[in-house]
Scaffold this motif. Sequence first.
Motif, PDB file in Angstrom:
ATOM      1  N   TRP A 148       0.820  -1.219   0.000  1.00 36.33           N
ATOM      2  CA  TRP A 148       0.000   0.000   0.000  1.00 36.33           C
ATOM      3  C   TRP A 148       0.851   1.265   0.000  1.00 36.33           C
ATOM      4  N   ALA A 149       2.126   1.152   0.348  1.00 32.00           N
ATOM      5  CA  ALA A 149       2.949   2.341   0.564  1.00 32.00           C
ATOM      6  C   ALA A 149       3.006   3.233  -0.678  1.00 32.00           C
TER       7      ALA A 149
ATOM      8  N   ALA B 248      -5.523  10.128   2.326  1.00 28.89           N
ATOM      9  CA  ALA B 248      -6.144   9.178   3.243  1.00 28.89           C
ATOM     10  C   ALA B 248      -5.062   8.481   4.072  1.00 28.89           C
ATOM     11  N   ARG B 249      -5.447   8.054   5.264  1.00 27.32           N
ATOM     12  CA  ARG B 249      -4.488   7.421   6.166  1.00 27.32           C
ATOM     13  C   ARG B 249      -4.364   5.938   5.837  1.00 27.32           C
ATOM     14  N   ILE B 250      -3.429   5.627   4.957  1.00 28.99           N
ATOM     15  CA  ILE B 250      -3.173   4.247   4.556  1.00 28.99           C
ATOM     16  C   ILE B 250      -1.690   3.957   4.762  1.00 28.99           C
ATOM     17  N   ALA B 251      -1.354   2.670   4.875  1.00 22.89           N
ATOM     18  CA  ALA B 251       0.031   2.216   5.033  1.00 22.89           C
ATOM     19  C   ALA B 251       0.725   2.938   6.181  1.00 22.89           C
ATOM     20  N   LEU B 252       0.057   3.033   7.327  1.00 21.69           N
ATOM     21  CA  LEU B 252       0.630   3.734   8.481  1.00 21.69           C
ATOM     22  C   LEU B 252       1.635   2.882   9.243  1.00 21.69           C
ATOM     23  N   GLY B 253       1.615   1.598   9.014  1.00 19.60           N
ATOM     24  CA  GLY B 253       2.461   0.708   9.797  1.00 19.60           C
ATOM     25  C   GLY B 253       1.762   0.270  11.071  1.00 19.60           C
TER      26      GLY B 253
ATOM     27  N   LEU C  36      -3.257  15.885  15.637  1.00 19.49           N
ATOM     28  CA  LEU C  36      -3.038  17.227  15.099  1.00 19.49           C
ATOM     29  C   LEU C  36      -4.085  17.564  14.043  1.00 19.49           C
ATOM     30  N   ALA C  37      -4.395  16.599  13.176  1.00 18.72           N
ATOM     31  CA  ALA C  37      -5.419  16.830  12.156  1.00 18.72           C
ATOM     32  C   ALA C  37      -6.781  17.080  12.798  1.00 18.72           C
TER      33      ALA C  37
ATOM     34  N   GLY D 124     -12.670  17.993   7.375  1.00 22.45           N
ATOM     35  CA  GLY D 124     -12.352  16.590   7.595  1.00 22.45           C
ATOM     36  C   GLY D 124     -10.953  16.467   8.177  1.00 22.45           C
ATOM     37  N   LEU D 125     -10.526  15.254   8.434  1.00 18.03           N
ATOM     38  CA  LEU D 125      -9.227  15.029   9.053  1.00 18.03           C
ATOM     39  C   LEU D 125      -8.077  15.118   8.054  1.00 18.03           C
ATOM     40  N   SER D 126      -8.398  15.344   6.777  1.00 21.39           N
ATOM     41  CA  SER D 126      -7.336  15.582   5.798  1.00 21.39           C
ATOM     42  C   SER D 126      -7.512  16.912   5.089  1.00 21.39           C
TER      43      SER D 126
END
Length: 259
Positions: free
Chosen positions: A19-20, A28-33, A49-50, A189-191
Motif C-alpha cells: 500500500w505504501a 487518506a491514512r493508509i500504510a501507516l504501519g 493534530l489533524a 475533515g481530518l485531511s
Amino acid sequence: MPDLPAQPSPTPTPAPDPWAGLQAFTAARIALGRSGTSVPLGAALAFKLAHAHARDAVYSQLNTSELLATIPSLQLPTLQVRSRAQNRQEYLQRPDWGRQLSEESRAQLREQARGSCDVAIILADGLSATAINDHAGPLLGLLVPLLRQAGFQLGPIMLAEQARVAIGDEIGQLLGARLTLVLIGERPGLSAPHSLGAYFTYGPRPGLTDEARNCVSNIRPEGLPYPAAATKLFYLVQEALRRQLSGVGLKDQSDLLAA
C-alpha cells in the motif's frame, strides 16, 4: 579449541508494504504501519493534530479586513450581513438560524438593493471560515472576469457571517438576483480542514431545498484547483441561466464538450 560463540542470525528484511506506493496519490491514512496492536506514535500524533485543525476550522472567523482589501480588485461593491445566529454556539445548535438573515441585515438589504442582477456572489463562513480566507480571493479572481466577459450583470459581493448555504436564497430574493453563487467553508475533515464549496441556485427564494441547488466541492490546491473550479463553475452558471434551472435537472456535461 574453545567453541566459538554462535553468530546471531541476520534480521530478516521486512517485506515492502504494497500500500505504501499509494500514499503519493491520496491524503487518506493508509500504510501507516503498526506498533504492537496500534499505529506508530508518529501516525497517532498526526491524527490528533489533524483533529485539532478540524476543530479550529469550525471556530475560525472570516478575515473581513483582508477580504475587503482583496475584493476591490474585482471592481464590485461589498456588503456585510449576518444570520440570525448571534454567535458560534447558536450557529452550531440552531442550523435553521444560520439559514436566515438577521432583522438588521434584512433591513439593510431592503434599503440598499436596487434593480436586479444575473449573479449574486455570497462568501459565507460556514463550518470553515479558513476556507473562505484562503481560497475565495484566488477563485473569484479567475471566475469574475469570465462572468463579465459573458455579459452577466453581477450584484455586490456579500460577506455573510454565521451563515449556511440557504442564506443565499433570502439574499438573492432581496437583491433581485436570477442566480446566487454561495462560496462557503465545507465541513472540515481530518485531511482537509479548509476545503471550499460552491453552491448555486437559480431563482433563489426562501423555502427551497437542496434538490434545487448544484454544488462544486473540494476547491483547494490539493483538491480541485482554482482554474479547474472556475472553468467548471462558469460552464454550470451559464447553463443554469440559459436553461433557467438548477439542481437535479442540471447536469455537468462540460466533459462532453471537450471530447
